[in-house]
Write a protein that holds these residues in place. Sequence first.
Motif, PDB file in Angstrom:
ATOM      1  N   ILE A  45      22.235 -21.786  -6.832  1.00 57.45           N
ATOM      2  CA  ILE A  45      22.278 -20.650  -7.764  1.00 57.45           C
ATOM      3  C   ILE A  45      21.439 -19.492  -7.215  1.00 57.45           C
ATOM      4  O   ILE A  45      21.833 -18.329  -7.316  1.00 57.45           O
ATOM      5  CB  ILE A  45      21.819 -21.073  -9.177  1.00 57.45           C
ATOM      6  N   THR A  46      20.304 -19.823  -6.605  1.00 55.31           N
ATOM      7  CA  THR A  46      19.478 -18.792  -5.970  1.00 55.31           C
ATOM      8  C   THR A  46      20.267 -18.099  -4.868  1.00 55.31           C
ATOM      9  O   THR A  46      20.250 -16.864  -4.763  1.00 55.31           O
ATOM     10  CB  THR A  46      18.188 -19.417  -5.396  1.00 55.31           C
ATOM     11  N   LEU A  47      20.986 -18.879  -4.063  1.00 55.24           N
ATOM     12  CA  LEU A  47      21.826 -18.306  -3.010  1.00 55.24           C
ATOM     13  C   LEU A  47      22.908 -17.422  -3.620  1.00 55.24           C
ATOM     14  O   LEU A  47      23.174 -16.321  -3.121  1.00 55.24           O
ATOM     15  CB  LEU A  47      22.441 -19.421  -2.155  1.00 55.24           C
ATOM     16  N   PHE A  48      23.515 -17.872  -4.706  1.00 57.26           N
ATOM     17  CA  PHE A  48      24.505 -17.064  -5.404  1.00 57.26           C
ATOM     18  C   PHE A  48      23.895 -15.716  -5.806  1.00 57.26           C
ATOM     19  O   PHE A  48      24.496 -14.659  -5.582  1.00 57.26           O
ATOM     20  CB  PHE A  48      25.010 -17.810  -6.646  1.00 57.26           C
ATOM     21  N   CYS A  49      22.703 -15.742  -6.377  1.00 59.26           N
ATOM     22  CA  CYS A  49      22.059 -14.510  -6.851  1.00 59.26           C
ATOM     23  C   CYS A  49      21.739 -13.557  -5.703  1.00 59.26           C
ATOM     24  O   CYS A  49      21.947 -12.342  -5.824  1.00 59.26           O
ATOM     25  CB  CYS A  49      20.793 -14.845  -7.634  1.00 59.26           C
ATOM     26  N   VAL A  50      21.241 -14.079  -4.584  1.00 60.92           N
ATOM     27  CA  VAL A  50      20.902 -13.197  -3.462  1.00 60.92           C
ATOM     28  C   VAL A  50      22.165 -12.618  -2.837  1.00 60.92           C
ATOM     29  O   VAL A  50      22.193 -11.437  -2.462  1.00 60.92           O
ATOM     30  CB  VAL A  50      19.995 -13.905  -2.421  1.00 60.92           C
ATOM     31  N   VAL A  51      23.235 -13.392  -2.744  1.00 57.15           N
ATOM     32  CA  VAL A  51      24.489 -12.881  -2.183  1.00 57.15           C
ATOM     33  C   VAL A  51      25.100 -11.838  -3.119  1.00 57.15           C
ATOM     34  O   VAL A  51      25.569 -10.783  -2.668  1.00 57.15           O
ATOM     35  CB  VAL A  51      25.475 -14.028  -1.879  1.00 57.15           C
ATOM     36  N   ILE A  52      25.073 -12.084  -4.417  1.00 63.82           N
ATOM     37  CA  ILE A  52      25.580 -11.098  -5.387  1.00 63.82           C
ATOM     38  C   ILE A  52      24.748  -9.820  -5.313  1.00 63.82           C
ATOM     39  O   ILE A  52      25.292  -8.710  -5.379  1.00 63.82           O
ATOM     40  CB  ILE A  52      25.596 -11.681  -6.823  1.00 63.82           C
ATOM     41  N   GLY A  53      23.440  -9.963  -5.160  1.00 63.31           N
ATOM     42  CA  GLY A  53      22.587  -8.780  -4.998  1.00 63.31           C
ATOM     43  C   GLY A  53      22.944  -7.990  -3.755  1.00 63.31           C
ATOM     44  O   GLY A  53      22.888  -6.754  -3.746  1.00 63.31           O
ATOM     45  N   HIS A  54      23.323  -8.694  -2.699  1.00 60.02           N
ATOM     46  CA  HIS A  54      23.705  -8.028  -1.451  1.00 60.02           C
ATOM     47  C   HIS A  54      25.064  -7.335  -1.579  1.00 60.02           C
ATOM     48  O   HIS A  54      25.244  -6.222  -1.105  1.00 60.02           O
ATOM     49  CB  HIS A  54      23.749  -9.044  -0.302  1.00 60.02           C
ATOM     50  N   ILE A  55      26.010  -8.009  -2.215  1.00 56.64           N
ATOM     51  CA  ILE A  55      27.362  -7.467  -2.334  1.00 56.64           C
ATOM     52  C   ILE A  55      27.448  -6.370  -3.402  1.00 56.64           C
ATOM     53  O   ILE A  55      28.115  -5.354  -3.202  1.00 56.64           O
ATOM     54  CB  ILE A  55      28.370  -8.600  -2.651  1.00 56.64           C
ATOM     55  N   TYR A  56      26.768  -6.578  -4.514  1.00 58.90           N
ATOM     56  CA  TYR A  56      26.832  -5.643  -5.649  1.00 58.90           C
ATOM     57  C   TYR A  56      25.435  -5.179  -6.071  1.00 58.90           C
ATOM     58  O   TYR A  56      24.975  -5.481  -7.168  1.00 58.90           O
ATOM     59  CB  TYR A  56      27.545  -6.292  -6.834  1.00 58.90           C
ATOM     60  N   PRO A  57      24.754  -4.423  -5.203  1.00 61.68           N
ATOM     61  CA  PRO A  57      23.392  -3.970  -5.543  1.00 61.68           C
ATOM     62  C   PRO A  57      23.398  -2.806  -6.540  1.00 61.68           C
ATOM     63  O   PRO A  57      24.087  -1.804  -6.323  1.00 61.68           O
ATOM     64  CB  PRO A  57      22.835  -3.525  -4.188  1.00 61.68           C
ATOM     65  N   ILE A  58      22.651  -2.963  -7.593  1.00 64.82           N
ATOM     66  CA  ILE A  58      22.541  -1.889  -8.590  1.00 64.82           C
ATOM     67  C   ILE A  58      21.997  -0.616  -7.942  1.00 64.82           C
ATOM     68  O   ILE A  58      22.495   0.475  -8.201  1.00 64.82           O
ATOM     69  CB  ILE A  58      21.643  -2.329  -9.772  1.00 64.82           C
ATOM     70  N   ILE A  59      20.990  -0.765  -7.080  1.00 66.14           N
ATOM     71  CA  ILE A  59      20.342   0.423  -6.515  1.00 66.14           C
ATOM     72  C   ILE A  59      21.254   1.223  -5.579  1.00 66.14           C
ATOM     73  O   ILE A  59      20.972   2.368  -5.279  1.00 66.14           O
ATOM     74  CB  ILE A  59      19.011   0.069  -5.809  1.00 66.14           C
ATOM     75  N   TYR A  60      22.348   0.621  -5.135  1.00 65.91           N
ATOM     76  CA  TYR A  60      23.323   1.328  -4.299  1.00 65.91           C
ATOM     77  C   TYR A  60      24.653   1.503  -5.032  1.00 65.91           C
ATOM     78  O   TYR A  60      25.709   1.549  -4.406  1.00 65.91           O
ATOM     79  CB  TYR A  60      23.551   0.588  -2.977  1.00 65.91           C
ATOM     80  N   LYS A  61      24.594   1.557  -6.343  1.00 61.08           N
ATOM     81  CA  LYS A  61      25.779   1.756  -7.194  1.00 61.08           C
ATOM     82  C   LYS A  61      26.852   0.697  -6.914  1.00 61.08           C
ATOM     83  O   LYS A  61      28.037   1.011  -6.825  1.00 61.08           O
ATOM     84  CB  LYS A  61      26.337   3.171  -7.017  1.00 61.08           C
ATOM     85  N   PHE A  62      26.405  -0.536  -6.729  1.00 64.74           N
ATOM     86  CA  PHE A  62      27.276  -1.701  -6.530  1.00 64.74           C
ATOM     87  C   PHE A  62      28.099  -1.633  -5.245  1.00 64.74           C
ATOM     88  O   PHE A  62      29.120  -2.296  -5.129  1.00 64.74           O
ATOM     89  CB  PHE A  62      28.173  -1.929  -7.759  1.00 64.74           C
ATOM     90  N   GLN A  63      27.651  -0.847  -4.271  1.00 67.01           N
ATOM     91  CA  GLN A  63      28.337  -0.714  -2.984  1.00 67.01           C
ATOM     92  C   GLN A  63      27.499  -1.382  -1.891  1.00 67.01           C
ATOM     93  O   GLN A  63      26.769  -0.722  -1.165  1.00 67.01           O
ATOM     94  CB  GLN A  63      28.567   0.761  -2.649  1.00 67.01           C
ATOM     95  N   GLY A  64      27.613  -2.696  -1.772  1.00 67.06           N
ATOM     96  CA  GLY A  64      26.832  -3.428  -0.788  1.00 67.06           C
ATOM     97  C   GLY A  64      27.676  -3.951   0.354  1.00 67.06           C
ATOM     98  O   GLY A  64      28.804  -3.518   0.569  1.00 67.06           O
ATOM     99  N   GLY A  65      27.109  -4.913   1.052  1.00 63.83           N
ATOM    100  CA  GLY A  65      27.790  -5.524   2.185  1.00 63.83           C
ATOM    101  C   GLY A  65      28.789  -6.575   1.731  1.00 63.83           C
ATOM    102  O   GLY A  65      29.117  -6.681   0.550  1.00 63.83           O
ATOM    103  N   LYS A  66      29.228  -7.368   2.670  1.00 60.21           N
ATOM    104  CA  LYS A  66      30.232  -8.388   2.365  1.00 60.21           C
ATOM    105  C   LYS A  66      29.617  -9.769   2.167  1.00 60.21           C
ATOM    106  O   LYS A  66      30.305 -10.692   1.769  1.00 60.21           O
ATOM    107  CB  LYS A  66      31.303  -8.402   3.445  1.00 60.21           C
ATOM    108  N   GLY A  67      28.326  -9.916   2.453  1.00 60.58           N
ATOM    109  CA  GLY A  67      27.603 -11.121   2.079  1.00 60.58           C
ATOM    110  C   GLY A  67      27.573 -12.262   3.076  1.00 60.58           C
ATOM    111  O   GLY A  67      26.950 -13.283   2.817  1.00 60.58           O
ATOM    112  N   VAL A  68      28.209 -12.107   4.226  1.00 60.88           N
ATOM    113  CA  VAL A  68      28.311 -13.240   5.159  1.00 60.88           C
ATOM    114  C   VAL A  68      26.955 -13.625   5.739  1.00 60.88           C
ATOM    115  O   VAL A  68      26.566 -14.796   5.714  1.00 60.88           O
ATOM    116  CB  VAL A  68      29.331 -12.949   6.284  1.00 60.88           C
ATOM    117  N   ALA A  69      26.217 -12.654   6.275  1.00 64.10           N
ATOM    118  CA  ALA A  69      24.923 -12.966   6.882  1.00 64.10           C
ATOM    119  C   ALA A  69      23.949 -13.532   5.847  1.00 64.10           C
ATOM    120  O   ALA A  69      23.228 -14.496   6.125  1.00 64.10           O
ATOM    121  CB  ALA A  69      24.336 -11.729   7.552  1.00 64.10           C
TER     122      ALA A  69
END
Length: 181
Positions: free
Chosen positions: A83-107
């Motif tokens: 679940i922690t991994l899920f949260c960090v990947v979601i934060g990377h893909i959909y970051p609030i601070i970047y208006k939900f425009q993040g990376g693709k989450g692979v790394a």
Amino acid sequence: MQTVFIYILAYCVGQILSAHIIGLLIYRKNVFQLGSGNPGARNAGRTFGKTGFLLVLIGDMLKAYLICWLAQVAGLGILGQSITLFCVVIGHIYPIIYKFQGGKGVASFIGGLLSVSPFSTFSFVFVFLILFLLNRSFTKSGLIAIMTTPFFLFFYDRNIWGSIIIAIIAFIIILRHREKK
């Protein structure tokens, strides 16, 4: 309460986009305005070169590894770490601070998985390498290998719920790759 704090912290850490930070600090360029506009390692590699790719790859993997390691140290089992991994990947893909425009989450996924289940990560890498040798497609090999990780997690750790969370992450990453950015 501690568990919820770790999940929230994981999302917040996920929002740290290495490509954007490295682009601004080292290359004095905004990765959002270059190449595909995606703040991930592949676009950083295209726009900043091999060194940029490696720095972003390591940065995104490290942030996920460390937060998942923290979850492990805090006593969370495979499910809590997943679940922690899920949260960090979601934060990377959909970051609030970047208006939900993040990376693709692979790394971030690979880095966090290395902490959650090292054997699953090594199996993922093995599958990726075999597929890459066969079809020479970095993206296709990576996505297929990502789809195998829930099975490896279940095989090595015998945790069905953790495997389901990893499957959900894999599905989100695959969907993210279908988007046009």
